[in-house]
Design a protein around this motif. Structure first.
Motif, PDB file in Angstrom:
ATOM      1  N   GLY A 127     -37.422 -55.980 -32.168  1.00 54.25           N
ATOM      2  CA  GLY A 127     -36.102 -55.375 -32.325  1.00 54.25           C
ATOM      3  C   GLY A 127     -34.949 -56.285 -32.006  1.00 54.25           C
ATOM      4  O   GLY A 127     -33.902 -56.214 -32.636  1.00 54.25           O
ATOM      5  N   LEU A 128     -35.098 -57.134 -31.009  1.00 57.92           N
ATOM      6  CA  LEU A 128     -34.073 -58.092 -30.626  1.00 57.92           C
ATOM      7  C   LEU A 128     -34.738 -59.433 -30.364  1.00 57.92           C
ATOM      8  O   LEU A 128     -35.833 -59.497 -29.803  1.00 57.92           O
ATOM      9  CB  LEU A 128     -33.341 -57.646 -29.350  1.00 57.92           C
ATOM     10  CG  LEU A 128     -32.452 -56.417 -29.440  1.00 57.92           C
ATOM     11  CD1 LEU A 128     -31.951 -56.040 -28.060  1.00 57.92           C
ATOM     12  CD2 LEU A 128     -31.275 -56.689 -30.372  1.00 57.92           C
ATOM     13  N   GLU A 129     -34.055 -60.512 -30.744  1.00 55.03           N
ATOM     14  CA  GLU A 129     -34.621 -61.826 -30.479  1.00 55.03           C
ATOM     15  C   GLU A 129     -34.814 -62.064 -28.996  1.00 55.03           C
ATOM     16  O   GLU A 129     -35.658 -62.882 -28.595  1.00 55.03           O
ATOM     17  CB  GLU A 129     -33.737 -62.912 -31.094  1.00 55.03           C
ATOM     18  CG  GLU A 129     -33.845 -62.989 -32.608  1.00 55.03           C
ATOM     19  CD  GLU A 129     -33.197 -64.241 -33.165  1.00 55.03           C
ATOM     20  OE1 GLU A 129     -33.223 -65.280 -32.482  1.00 55.03           O
ATOM     21  OE2 GLU A 129     -32.657 -64.165 -34.274  1.00 55.03           O
ATOM     22  N   ALA A 130     -34.050 -61.351 -28.168  1.00 50.70           N
ATOM     23  CA  ALA A 130     -34.213 -61.483 -26.722  1.00 50.70           C
ATOM     24  C   ALA A 130     -35.635 -61.175 -26.290  1.00 50.70           C
ATOM     25  O   ALA A 130     -36.120 -61.719 -25.292  1.00 50.70           O
ATOM     26  CB  ALA A 130     -33.235 -60.551 -26.002  1.00 50.70           C
ATOM     27  N   PHE A 131     -36.313 -60.287 -27.029  1.00 52.51           N
ATOM     28  CA  PHE A 131     -37.661 -59.862 -26.651  1.00 52.51           C
ATOM     29  C   PHE A 131     -38.707 -60.198 -27.704  1.00 52.51           C
ATOM     30  O   PHE A 131     -39.890 -59.936 -27.496  1.00 52.51           O
ATOM     31  CB  PHE A 131     -37.680 -58.346 -26.417  1.00 52.51           C
ATOM     32  CG  PHE A 131     -36.618 -57.857 -25.477  1.00 52.51           C
ATOM     33  CD1 PHE A 131     -36.558 -58.298 -24.174  1.00 52.51           C
ATOM     34  CD2 PHE A 131     -35.660 -56.943 -25.907  1.00 52.51           C
ATOM     35  CE1 PHE A 131     -35.580 -57.851 -23.308  1.00 52.51           C
ATOM     36  CE2 PHE A 131     -34.677 -56.484 -25.051  1.00 52.51           C
ATOM     37  CZ  PHE A 131     -34.638 -56.946 -23.749  1.00 52.51           C
ATOM     38  N   GLU A 132     -38.293 -60.752 -28.841  1.00 49.24           N
ATOM     39  CA  GLU A 132     -39.201 -60.957 -29.963  1.00 49.24           C
ATOM     40  C   GLU A 132     -40.397 -61.802 -29.552  1.00 49.24           C
ATOM     41  O   GLU A 132     -40.260 -62.948 -29.111  1.00 49.24           O
ATOM     42  CB  GLU A 132     -38.473 -61.632 -31.122  1.00 49.24           C
ATOM     43  CG  GLU A 132     -39.199 -61.547 -32.449  1.00 49.24           C
ATOM     44  CD  GLU A 132     -39.213 -60.141 -33.011  1.00 49.24           C
ATOM     45  OE1 GLU A 132     -40.300 -59.714 -33.435  1.00 49.24           O
ATOM     46  OE2 GLU A 132     -38.159 -59.483 -33.010  1.00 49.24           O
ATOM     47  N   GLY A 133     -41.596 -61.216 -29.661  1.00 48.99           N
ATOM     48  CA  GLY A 133     -42.809 -61.928 -29.313  1.00 48.99           C
ATOM     49  C   GLY A 133     -43.003 -62.170 -27.838  1.00 48.99           C
ATOM     50  O   GLY A 133     -43.950 -62.852 -27.437  1.00 48.99           O
ATOM     51  N   ASP A 134     -42.141 -61.614 -27.005  1.00 50.29           N
ATOM     52  CA  ASP A 134     -42.232 -61.843 -25.557  1.00 50.29           C
ATOM     53  C   ASP A 134     -41.978 -60.527 -24.824  1.00 50.29           C
ATOM     54  O   ASP A 134     -40.991 -60.373 -24.114  1.00 50.29           O
ATOM     55  CB  ASP A 134     -41.216 -62.900 -25.127  1.00 50.29           C
ATOM     56  CG  ASP A 134     -41.395 -63.332 -23.676  1.00 50.29           C
ATOM     57  OD1 ASP A 134     -42.513 -63.164 -23.143  1.00 50.29           O
ATOM     58  OD2 ASP A 134     -40.416 -63.829 -23.086  1.00 50.29           O
ATOM     59  N   PRO A 135     -42.869 -59.552 -24.997  1.00 48.71           N
ATOM     60  CA  PRO A 135     -42.635 -58.229 -24.404  1.00 48.71           C
ATOM     61  C   PRO A 135     -42.657 -58.258 -22.879  1.00 48.71           C
ATOM     62  O   PRO A 135     -43.312 -59.102 -22.262  1.00 48.71           O
ATOM     63  CB  PRO A 135     -43.804 -57.399 -24.947  1.00 48.71           C
ATOM     64  CG  PRO A 135     -44.880 -58.401 -25.226  1.00 48.71           C
ATOM     65  CD  PRO A 135     -44.162 -59.635 -25.702  1.00 48.71           C
ATOM     66  N   ILE A 136     -41.927 -57.313 -22.292  1.00 47.01           N
ATOM     67  CA  ILE A 136     -41.968 -57.108 -20.839  1.00 47.01           C
ATOM     68  C   ILE A 136     -43.107 -56.127 -20.587  1.00 47.01           C
ATOM     69  O   ILE A 136     -42.929 -54.905 -20.622  1.00 47.01           O
ATOM     70  CB  ILE A 136     -40.622 -56.565 -20.318  1.00 47.01           C
ATOM     71  CG1 ILE A 136     -39.467 -57.437 -20.805  1.00 47.01           C
ATOM     72  CG2 ILE A 136     -40.639 -56.496 -18.789  1.00 47.01           C
ATOM     73  CD1 ILE A 136     -39.505 -58.867 -20.347  1.00 47.01           C
ATOM     74  N   GLU A 137     -44.302 -56.659 -20.366  1.00 48.41           N
ATOM     75  CA  GLU A 137     -45.506 -55.830 -20.396  1.00 48.41           C
ATOM     76  C   GLU A 137     -45.640 -54.908 -19.201  1.00 48.41           C
ATOM     77  O   GLU A 137     -46.373 -53.912 -19.272  1.00 48.41           O
ATOM     78  CB  GLU A 137     -46.739 -56.734 -20.519  1.00 48.41           C
ATOM     79  CG  GLU A 137     -46.781 -57.496 -21.843  1.00 48.41           C
ATOM     80  CD  GLU A 137     -48.007 -58.372 -21.983  1.00 48.41           C
ATOM     81  OE1 GLU A 137     -48.717 -58.550 -20.961  1.00 48.41           O
ATOM     82  OE2 GLU A 137     -48.244 -58.879 -23.092  1.00 48.41           O
ATOM     83  N   ASN A 138     -44.954 -55.211 -18.107  1.00 49.16           N
ATOM     84  CA  ASN A 138     -45.090 -54.349 -16.925  1.00 49.16           C
ATOM     85  C   ASN A 138     -44.005 -53.281 -16.847  1.00 49.16           C
ATOM     86  O   ASN A 138     -43.924 -52.541 -15.861  1.00 49.16           O
ATOM     87  CB  ASN A 138     -45.065 -55.187 -15.640  1.00 49.16           C
ATOM     88  CG  ASN A 138     -43.721 -55.867 -15.399  1.00 49.16           C
ATOM     89  OD1 ASN A 138     -42.934 -56.064 -16.330  1.00 49.16           O
ATOM     90  ND2 ASN A 138     -43.466 -56.243 -14.154  1.00 49.16           N
ATOM     91  N   LEU A 139     -43.171 -53.140 -17.893  1.00 46.45           N
ATOM     92  CA  LEU A 139     -42.101 -52.145 -17.884  1.00 46.45           C
ATOM     93  C   LEU A 139     -42.688 -50.745 -18.059  1.00 46.45           C
ATOM     94  O   LEU A 139     -43.469 -50.500 -18.973  1.00 46.45           O
ATOM     95  CB  LEU A 139     -41.113 -52.442 -19.013  1.00 46.45           C
ATOM     96  CG  LEU A 139     -39.837 -51.602 -19.059  1.00 46.45           C
ATOM     97  CD1 LEU A 139     -38.979 -51.844 -17.822  1.00 46.45           C
ATOM     98  CD2 LEU A 139     -39.046 -51.925 -20.332  1.00 46.45           C
ATOM     99  N   ARG A 140     -42.312 -49.828 -17.181  1.00 50.14           N
ATOM    100  CA  ARG A 140     -42.815 -48.459 -17.243  1.00 50.14           C
ATOM    101  C   ARG A 140     -41.667 -47.469 -17.039  1.00 50.14           C
ATOM    102  O   ARG A 140     -40.711 -47.733 -16.323  1.00 50.14           O
ATOM    103  CB  ARG A 140     -43.883 -48.210 -16.169  1.00 50.14           C
ATOM    104  CG  ARG A 140     -45.179 -48.990 -16.377  1.00 50.14           C
ATOM    105  CD  ARG A 140     -45.922 -48.523 -17.614  1.00 50.14           C
ATOM    106  NE  ARG A 140     -47.189 -49.231 -17.796  1.00 50.14           N
ATOM    107  CZ  ARG A 140     -47.331 -50.343 -18.497  1.00 50.14           C
ATOM    108  NH1 ARG A 140     -46.269 -50.924 -19.053  1.00 50.14           N
ATOM    109  NH2 ARG A 140     -48.529 -50.898 -18.622  1.00 50.14           N
TER     110      ARG A 140
END
Length: 340
Positions: free
Chosen positions: A126-139
């Motif tokens: 959705g945003l290049e800020a996160f593209e391909g680099d998810p914040i996997e521990n976000l809940r």
């Protein structure tokens, strides 16, 4: 990053890379010094062994002092400290994108963020800020209330539509914030404007209000549950307009970004703005990190939603029954225990 940062027109790719750097990679030291965290609580909650520790300090990241996140977080702090054994340290921050990064790297335990930013971050899209680099521990913990898009303009600027912002000075919100993301989405999807088409500036809500008052910008985007303190204060000292979105403009925003919903700022919310203002909104939510102690998350969820009668902010919206509506990411185990 400080509240004094002013960012002028840059192309969309460079902007979103900037969001990644400001909002995801280097969060330490980015919060307001007066409210920032002093590092003493850095290990609390990481090992799941302090659920009964009366000295546990919960690091809660909010937003700018002129918005809704910060005063609401202060009320949450009061409820938690009155009804549990935990102490809460509320920090003023650049809000959603910055807060996601703080949760991702463990600098925050809880944070207020927008549901759209949460989805982007958790899914790495959705945003290049996160593209391909998810914040996997976000809940997720709970959704709270609509965050309404305010487009504040100076009456003498003669801004009658989003298209009129071409070539003008526009404050799109703090650099790296959810407000900035939403502003750029709306400007592009509704009016076809990119950052090459206007003079973009970036500050928190309070400084944006000062810019409107002093004639330094023609328009400013503010995203928050009405009434937003900075806008409320501005309206008592200066004449303002709030730009209405037409039905077609709201439809264009929704088609381009499904997380937007139709919303209205009621007439009389701000001094001098007597008519209802049609606009769009996203949803505010509480988030945490996967590794944070489930007993604490459950206890905080219970403390907040069993004591909503102690709140004075957004009381028409915040309640247990609606606290999972619009939840865009996986629930934390502790929140699931309480809500499910």
């Amino acid at each position: 990053m400080t509240d004094d940062q002013i960012h002028h027109g840059t192309d969309r790719r460079n902007l979103l890379k900037g969001l990644a750097a400001a909002g995801v990679i280097g969060m330490a030291g980015c919060t307001d010094d007066d409210n920032g965290d002093d590092g003493d609580a850095g290990d609390n909650g990481d090992n799941g062994d302090n659920g009964d520790d009366e000295t546990a300090v919960i690091r809660w990241h909010a937003g700018g002092t002129g918005g809704t996140y910060y005063p609401l977080s202060g009320e949450f702090e009061g409820i938690i400290e009155d009804t549990t054994n935990y102490n809460v340290e509320v920090s003023s921050t650049g809000a959603s994108v910055e807060n996601v990064g703080s949760l991702g790297n463990g600098d925050a335990d809880f944070a207020l963020i927008q549901n759209d930013i949460a989805y982007f971050a958790a899914n790495g899209t959705g945003l290049e800020a996160f593209e391909g680099d998810p914040i996997e521990n976000l809940r997720g913990v709970a959704t709270l209330y609509p965050e309404t898009i305010h487009i504040i303009t100076r009456p003498d600027a003669n801004i009658e539509s989003l298209a009129d912002l071409e070539g003008e000075r526009v404050n799109t919100g703090d650099l790296g914030s959810g407000t900035q993301v939403n502003a750029l989405q709306i400007l592009e999807s509704v009016a076809g404007l990119t950052t090459d088409d206007f003079d973009e500036q970036n500050t928190d809500f309070t400084q944006a209000a000062d810019q409107i008052r002093d004639g330094d910008v023609e328009a400013a985007f503010v995203v928050g549950g009405w009434p937003v303190g900075a806008v409320e204060e501005l309206a008592t000292t200066s004449d303002i307009d709030i730009l209405s979105l037409t039905d077609d403009e709201r439809e264009a925003a929704r088609e381009d970004a499904s997380w937007f919903a139709d919303d209205t700022i009621p007439g009389g919310t701000y001094e001098g703005v007597d008519e209802d203002t049609p606009t769009v909104s996203v949803q505010a939510m509480i988030a945490t990190r996967e590794e944070y102690d489930a007993d604490i998350v459950e206890g905080i969820s219970e403390a907040l939603f069993e004591n909503v009668d102690q709140l004075s902010i957004k009381t028409d919206f915040i309640n247990r029954d609606s606290a999972q509506e619009g939840m865009s990411i996986d629930l934390h185990e502790g929140a699931a225990r309480y809500f499910e």
